[in-house]
Write an enzyme that holds these catalytic residues in place. Structure first.
Site, PDB file in Angstrom:
ATOM      1  N   GLY A  45       0.855  -1.200   0.000  1.00  0.00           N
ATOM      2  CA  GLY A  45       0.000   0.000   0.000  1.00  0.00           C
ATOM      3  C   GLY A  45       0.882   1.237   0.000  1.00  0.00           C
ATOM      4  O   GLY A  45       0.522   2.282   0.551  1.00  0.00           O
ATOM      5  N   SER A  47       1.586   3.366  -2.121  1.00  0.00           N
ATOM      6  CA  SER A  47       1.099   4.570  -2.809  1.00  0.00           C
ATOM      7  C   SER A  47       0.043   5.293  -1.978  1.00  0.00           C
ATOM      8  O   SER A  47      -0.435   6.356  -2.359  1.00  0.00           O
ATOM      9  CB  SER A  47       0.483   4.164  -4.149  1.00  0.00           C
ATOM     10  N   ASP A  49      -2.305   6.712   1.552  1.00  0.00           N
ATOM     11  CA  ASP A  49      -2.294   7.814   2.503  1.00  0.00           C
ATOM     12  C   ASP A  49      -1.444   7.514   3.750  1.00  0.00           C
ATOM     13  O   ASP A  49      -0.612   8.324   4.151  1.00  0.00           O
ATOM     14  CB  ASP A  49      -3.760   8.023   2.946  1.00  0.00           C
ATOM     15  N   LYS A  52       2.294   7.413   2.931  1.00  0.00           N
ATOM     16  CA  LYS A  52       2.977   8.696   2.696  1.00  0.00           C
ATOM     17  C   LYS A  52       2.964   9.584   3.940  1.00  0.00           C
ATOM     18  O   LYS A  52       3.900  10.324   4.184  1.00  0.00           O
ATOM     19  CB  LYS A  52       2.399   9.402   1.472  1.00  0.00           C
ATOM     20  N   TYR A 209      -1.824   4.106  19.780  1.00  0.00           N
ATOM     21  CA  TYR A 209      -1.865   4.718  21.106  1.00  0.00           C
ATOM     22  C   TYR A 209      -0.907   4.018  22.073  1.00  0.00           C
ATOM     23  O   TYR A 209      -0.422   4.616  23.016  1.00  0.00           O
ATOM     24  CB  TYR A 209      -3.308   4.791  21.636  1.00  0.00           C
ATOM     25  N   GLY A 211       1.966   3.334  21.440  1.00  0.00           N
ATOM     26  CA  GLY A 211       3.306   3.877  21.199  1.00  0.00           C
ATOM     27  C   GLY A 211       3.456   5.277  21.771  1.00  0.00           C
ATOM     28  O   GLY A 211       4.511   5.895  21.634  1.00  0.00           O
ATOM     29  N   HIS A 270      -8.235   2.324  20.912  1.00  0.00           N
ATOM     30  CA  HIS A 270      -7.324   3.195  21.669  1.00  0.00           C
ATOM     31  C   HIS A 270      -7.765   3.365  23.131  1.00  0.00           C
ATOM     32  O   HIS A 270      -6.960   3.219  24.044  1.00  0.00           O
ATOM     33  CB  HIS A 270      -7.230   4.580  21.028  1.00  0.00           C
ATOM     34  N   LEU A 430       3.765  17.833  36.884  1.00  0.00           N
ATOM     35  CA  LEU A 430       4.898  17.317  36.107  1.00  0.00           C
ATOM     36  C   LEU A 430       4.590  17.544  34.629  1.00  0.00           C
ATOM     37  O   LEU A 430       3.938  16.728  33.973  1.00  0.00           O
ATOM     38  CB  LEU A 430       5.102  15.825  36.389  1.00  0.00           C
ATOM     39  N   ARG A 495     -18.568  20.945  23.215  1.00  0.00           N
ATOM     40  CA  ARG A 495     -18.033  19.851  24.026  1.00  0.00           C
ATOM     41  C   ARG A 495     -18.763  18.542  23.791  1.00  0.00           C
ATOM     42  O   ARG A 495     -18.531  17.570  24.503  1.00  0.00           O
ATOM     43  CB  ARG A 495     -18.087  20.223  25.505  1.00  0.00           C
TER      44      ARG A 495
HETATM   45  N1  LIG Z   1       0.943  20.709  33.398  1.00  0.00           N
HETATM   46  C1  LIG Z   1       0.042  21.327  32.699  1.00  0.00           C
HETATM   47  O1  LIG Z   1       0.239  21.624  31.543  1.00  0.00           O
HETATM   48  C2  LIG Z   1      -1.254  21.608  33.354  1.00  0.00           C
HETATM   49  C3  LIG Z   1      -2.245  22.171  32.615  1.00  0.00           C
HETATM   50  N2  LIG Z   1      -3.432  22.438  33.161  1.00  0.00           N
HETATM   51  C4  LIG Z   1      -4.448  23.004  32.282  1.00  0.00           C
HETATM   52  O2  LIG Z   1      -5.395  23.723  33.002  1.00  0.00           O
HETATM   53  C5  LIG Z   1      -6.672  23.588  32.416  1.00  0.00           C
HETATM   54  C6  LIG Z   1      -7.711  23.184  33.435  1.00  0.00           C
HETATM   55  O3  LIG Z   1      -7.353  21.963  34.064  1.00  0.00           O
HETATM   56  P1  LIG Z   1      -8.298  20.687  34.111  1.00  0.00           P
HETATM   57  O4  LIG Z   1      -7.602  19.588  34.762  1.00  0.00           O
HETATM   58  O5  LIG Z   1      -8.831  20.413  32.761  1.00  0.00           O
HETATM   59  O6  LIG Z   1      -9.452  21.111  35.099  1.00  0.00           O
HETATM   60  P2  LIG Z   1     -10.983  21.427  34.919  1.00  0.00           P
HETATM   61  O7  LIG Z   1     -11.481  21.220  36.274  1.00  0.00           O
HETATM   62  O8  LIG Z   1     -11.148  22.734  34.278  1.00  0.00           O
HETATM   63  O9  LIG Z   1     -11.583  20.314  33.947  1.00  0.00           O
HETATM   64  C7  LIG Z   1     -11.752  19.041  34.401  1.00  0.00           C
HETATM   65  C8  LIG Z   1     -12.664  18.227  33.531  1.00  0.00           C
HETATM   66  O10 LIG Z   1     -13.947  18.778  33.530  1.00  0.00           O
HETATM   67  C9  LIG Z   1     -14.546  18.681  32.250  1.00  0.00           C
HETATM   68  N3  LIG Z   1     -15.459  19.787  32.027  1.00  0.00           N
HETATM   69  C10 LIG Z   1     -15.193  20.998  31.530  1.00  0.00           C
HETATM   70  N4  LIG Z   1     -16.353  21.724  31.481  1.00  0.00           N
HETATM   71  C11 LIG Z   1     -17.306  20.925  31.973  1.00  0.00           C
HETATM   72  C12 LIG Z   1     -18.688  21.105  32.216  1.00  0.00           C
HETATM   73  N5  LIG Z   1     -19.297  22.235  31.899  1.00  0.00           N
HETATM   74  N6  LIG Z   1     -19.369  20.082  32.748  1.00  0.00           N
HETATM   75  C13 LIG Z   1     -18.767  18.931  33.057  1.00  0.00           C
HETATM   76  N7  LIG Z   1     -17.458  18.711  32.858  1.00  0.00           N
HETATM   77  C14 LIG Z   1     -16.741  19.709  32.327  1.00  0.00           C
HETATM   78  C15 LIG Z   1     -13.432  18.722  31.309  1.00  0.00           C
HETATM   79  O11 LIG Z   1     -13.865  17.942  30.238  1.00  0.00           O
HETATM   80  P3  LIG Z   1     -13.979  18.436  28.732  1.00  0.00           P
HETATM   81  O12 LIG Z   1     -12.702  18.004  28.160  1.00  0.00           O
HETATM   82  O13 LIG Z   1     -15.106  17.717  28.177  1.00  0.00           O
HETATM   83  O14 LIG Z   1     -14.185  19.881  28.618  1.00  0.00           O
HETATM   84  C16 LIG Z   1     -12.302  18.084  32.103  1.00  0.00           C
HETATM   85  O15 LIG Z   1     -12.297  16.694  31.848  1.00  0.00           O
HETATM   86  C17 LIG Z   1      -6.555  22.565  31.330  1.00  0.00           C
HETATM   87  O16 LIG Z   1      -6.465  23.219  30.087  1.00  0.00           O
HETATM   88  C18 LIG Z   1      -5.255  21.885  31.633  1.00  0.00           C
HETATM   89  O17 LIG Z   1      -4.616  21.396  30.496  1.00  0.00           O
HETATM   90  C19 LIG Z   1      -3.689  22.146  34.458  1.00  0.00           C
HETATM   91  C20 LIG Z   1      -2.726  21.596  35.253  1.00  0.00           C
HETATM   92  C21 LIG Z   1      -1.418  21.291  34.777  1.00  0.00           C
HETATM   93  O1  LIG Z   2      -6.702   5.728  14.833  1.00  0.00           O
HETATM   94  C1  LIG Z   2      -7.092   6.873  14.723  1.00  0.00           C
HETATM   95  O2  LIG Z   2      -6.450   7.849  15.391  1.00  0.00           O
HETATM   96  C2  LIG Z   2      -6.485   9.188  14.927  1.00  0.00           C
HETATM   97  C3  LIG Z   2      -5.969  10.058  16.062  1.00  0.00           C
HETATM   98  O3  LIG Z   2      -4.629   9.755  16.295  1.00  0.00           O
HETATM   99  P1  LIG Z   2      -3.698  10.804  17.035  1.00  0.00           P
HETATM  100  O4  LIG Z   2      -2.424  10.097  17.207  1.00  0.00           O
HETATM  101  O5  LIG Z   2      -3.595  11.997  16.139  1.00  0.00           O
HETATM  102  O6  LIG Z   2      -4.365  11.154  18.309  1.00  0.00           O
HETATM  103  C4  LIG Z   2      -7.888   9.592  14.513  1.00  0.00           C
HETATM  104  O7  LIG Z   2      -7.851  10.868  13.897  1.00  0.00           O
HETATM  105  C5  LIG Z   2      -8.421   8.585  13.515  1.00  0.00           C
HETATM  106  O8  LIG Z   2      -9.772   8.894  13.218  1.00  0.00           O
HETATM  107  C6  LIG Z   2      -8.350   7.190  14.057  1.00  0.00           C
HETATM  108  O9  LIG Z   2      -8.634   6.260  13.028  1.00  0.00           O
END
Ligand SMILES: NC(=O)C1=CN([C@@H]2O[C@H](COP(=O)(O)OP(=O)(O)OC[C@H]3O[C@@H](n4cnc5c(N)ncnc54)[C@H](OP(=O)(O)O)[C@@H]3O)[C@@H](O)[C@H]2O)C=CC1
Ligand SMILES: O=C1O[C@H](COP(=O)(O)O)[C@@H](O)[C@H](O)[C@H]1O
Length: 525
Positions: A45, A47, A49, A52, A209, A211, A270, A430, A495
């Site tokens: 395969g 050739s 997607d 490549k 996933y 990997g 995954h 972390l 969401r």
């Molecule tokens: N080391 C780092 O880089 C760190 C980064 N952060 C960042 O800070 C931000 C906030 O942290 P996080 O842990 O996500 O905390 P939050 O408490 O903001 O989110 C926790 C979870 O709640 C869900 N959620 C969001 N909105 C709703 C809703 N209205 N009702 C129900 N569930 C909801 C989210 O899901 P959903 O995905 O569906 O929105 C997520 O899974 C993130 O962007 C995170 O990446 C925080 C700590 C360390």
């Molecule tokens: O296996 C798949 O995974 C990709 C997402 O992979 P990621 O490494 O970019 O997170 C997804 O877009 C695709 O639909 C699915 O077949």
């Protein structure tokens, strides 16, 4: 003398990888190449997607970083009549070649050949085998066959590999890409077919996933930390939420997607793989089969999924969307059936019936055309019993962010600093970008393809894992299709369906909406 599968009795070590791990020892097997004889990597395969966008770029990066055994040569095979020049041009935009690498890049392509031929019939494969022998100077060589092919041709291609293209005095390994069937019956048929041709040790079923850095880290996080291993159970953990989100729709891939849907595309493979690494018991060793034995065991404790434990969604165009893609709903994709009920979003609550996990919901959710790109695991701990903080204490949560920007953070309560006795949410953080600045984290395919060269099956799916995964998902997939269960519409860039929040609440996942992250959000990956 024929080489046995898993014969790693030579000295070649993956210096770069070991360096990047900062440790001279690795706990898993399969870190050595067979340096006695050359290797040939065949891409079926070639050739297409996947070839490549992923396979050729991965091979080039491995070659560029001197991670492959020498000599390794590459041979593409597909129906299209291509030259190496044309193949090179097709791959160009994905190869990320830097100015100083141009000579090495040309060297890489000099090691490539291409053979055009059909997937059925013997002729093309005989030509291919002649080409392989030529590349190997009729000497002994190990061969890896990568099937970057649609499942419709798996059967005939594998029969032809077995009958015509196997190395007769080196090992042979076959890498298979998903989909591994579309339900329990078709998956078993494929497994039986492959088992009739190859031994399980020769088969490498890719779930990319497995990997990814943070997925590979799950075992260490769990079993290398007393504080986590002692609390990793129903006494302490209220729920586990495993999420995959993509901010784009099917983007012209609707034809494939419509036939499979998000449950088969992401959840059944995954997310379930992540679940099994989060939930399995400690394996007796890090040997691939010990690990996979535990994964199978935990999957066996999961009952088949029921509709009452699911939320299904399908995205509709957002009239306020900035791009054409955002304004286009799933059903408006030209490659999708106008009446399709295929879910592009799914949430499923799985229950593990064992001593460690009884009554702890494992919530898997995944979707396309959502508000964010991320994959993460949230381990949410119970409320502290005997509250003395007037209800102001929030649950601890361990977040393992797979992508983008690998991170592990533990949300916890602390006293607000200063002259106050208030409490507030904070985190032990972390973030890889900060803690491991400058470290190269190889792409999932780089790690997995190297594993195949080394003969380590730790991060590949064994046939009994697959069988259990389909047992859990087949009845519900059949019901959704037979009854044409209507998915709930959700807006592109949202969401997902509101009903999913409710399902999370009902299943002991608490969202407070009060947590504030003060650091810089890392977006690399
Ligand atoms: N080391 C780092 O880089 C760190 C980064 N952060 C960042 O800070 C931000 C906030 O942290 P996080 O842990 O996500 O905390 P939050 O408490 O903001 O989110 C926790 C979870 O709640 C869900 N959620 C969001 N909105 C709703 C809703 N209205 N009702 C129900 N569930 C909801 C989210 O899901 P959903 O995905 O569906 O929105 C997520 O899974 C993130 O962007 C995170 O990446 C925080 C700590 C360390
Ligand atoms: O296996 C798949 O995974 C990709 C997402 O992979 P990621 O490494 O970019 O997170 C997804 O877009 C695709 O639909 C699915 O077949």
């Amino acid at each position: 003398m024929a080489y046995l599968e898993g014969d790693h009795n030579t000295q070649g070590t993956l210096d770069l990888i070991i360096k990047s791990l900062k440790s001279p020892k690795m706990i898993c097997e399969g870190i050595h190449f067979d340096r006695k004889i050359p290797h040939t990597f065949v891409i079926f395969g070639a050739s297409g997607d996947l070839a490549k966008k992923k396979i050729y770029p991965t091979l080039w990066w491995l070659y560029r970083d001197d991670l492959l055994p020498k000599p390794t040569k590459f041979c593409g095979y597909a129906r299209s009549k291509l030259t190496i020049e044309k193949l090179k041009e097709n791959c160009k935009q994905y190869m990320k070649v830097q100015a100083h690498e141009v000579d090495k890049y040309d060297e890489f392509w000099d090691l490539n050949e291409y053979v055009a031929g059909n997937y059925d019939g013997r002729t093309g494969f005989e030509l291919l085998n002649q080409q392989l022998e030529l590349m190997e100077n009729k000497n002994r060589a190990n061969r890896i066959f990568y099937l970057a092919l649609p499942p419709s041709v798996f059967d005939e291609v594998t029969v032809n590999i077995k009958n015509i293209c196997m190395s007769t005095c080196g090992w042979n390994r076959v890498i298979v890409e998903k989909p591994f069937g579309r339900d329990d019956v078709s998956s078993k048929a494929l497994s039986d077919h492959l088992a009739g041709l190859f031994s399980e040790e020769q088969l490498y079923r890719i779930d990319h996933y497995l990997g990814k850095e943070m997925v590979q880290n799950l075992m260490t996080i769990r079993f290398g930390n007393k504080i986590l291993s002692s609390t990793w159970n129903r006494e302490n953990i209220a729920s586990v939420l495993i999420t995959f989100k993509e901010p784009f729709g099917t983007q012209g891939r609707g034809g494939y997607f419509d036939e499979f849907g998000i449950i088969r595309d992401v959840m059944q493979n995954h997310l379930l793989q992540i679940l099994s690494l989060v939930a399995m018991e400690k394996p007796v060793s890090c040997h691939p089969d010990d690990i996979r034995d535990e994964k199978v065991k935990v999957l066996k404790s999961i009952a088949a999924l029921e509709l009452k434990d699911m939320v299904l969604g399908q995205y509709v165009g957002n009239p306020q969307g900035r791009t054409e893609d955002e304004r286009t709903g799933y059903l408006e994709d030209e490659t999708v059936d106008k009446n399709s009920t295929t879910p592009t979003y799914a949430l499923a609550v799985l229950h593990i019936n064992n001593e460690r996990w009884q009554d702890v919901p494992f919530i898997l959710r995944c979707g396309k055309a959502l508000n964010d790109r991320k994959a993460e695991v949230r381990i949410q701990y119970h409320d502290v019993p005997g509250d003395i903080f007037e209800g102001n204490s929030k649950r601890n949560e361990l977040v393992i962010r797979v992508q983008p920007g690998e991170a592990l953070y533990f949300k916890m309560m602390t006293k607000t600093p200063g002259i106050t006795f208030d409490i507030e949410e904070t985190e032990l953080d972390l973030t890889y970008e900060h803690r491991y600045r400058g470290f190269y984290l190889p792409d999932a395919y780089e790690r997995l393809i190297l594993d195949v060269f080394c003969g380590s099956q730790m991060h590949f799916v064994r046939s009994d894992e697959l069988c259990e995964a389909w047992r859990i998902f087949t009845p519900i997939l059949h019901r959704i299709e037979k009854e044409r269960i209507k998915p709930i519409p959700y807006l592109y860039g949202s969401r997902g369906p509101k009903e999913a929040n409710r399902k999370c609440e009902e299943n002991n996942f608490k969202y407070y909406g009060s947590y504030k992250w003060h650091g810089n959000r890392s977006t690399s990956s």
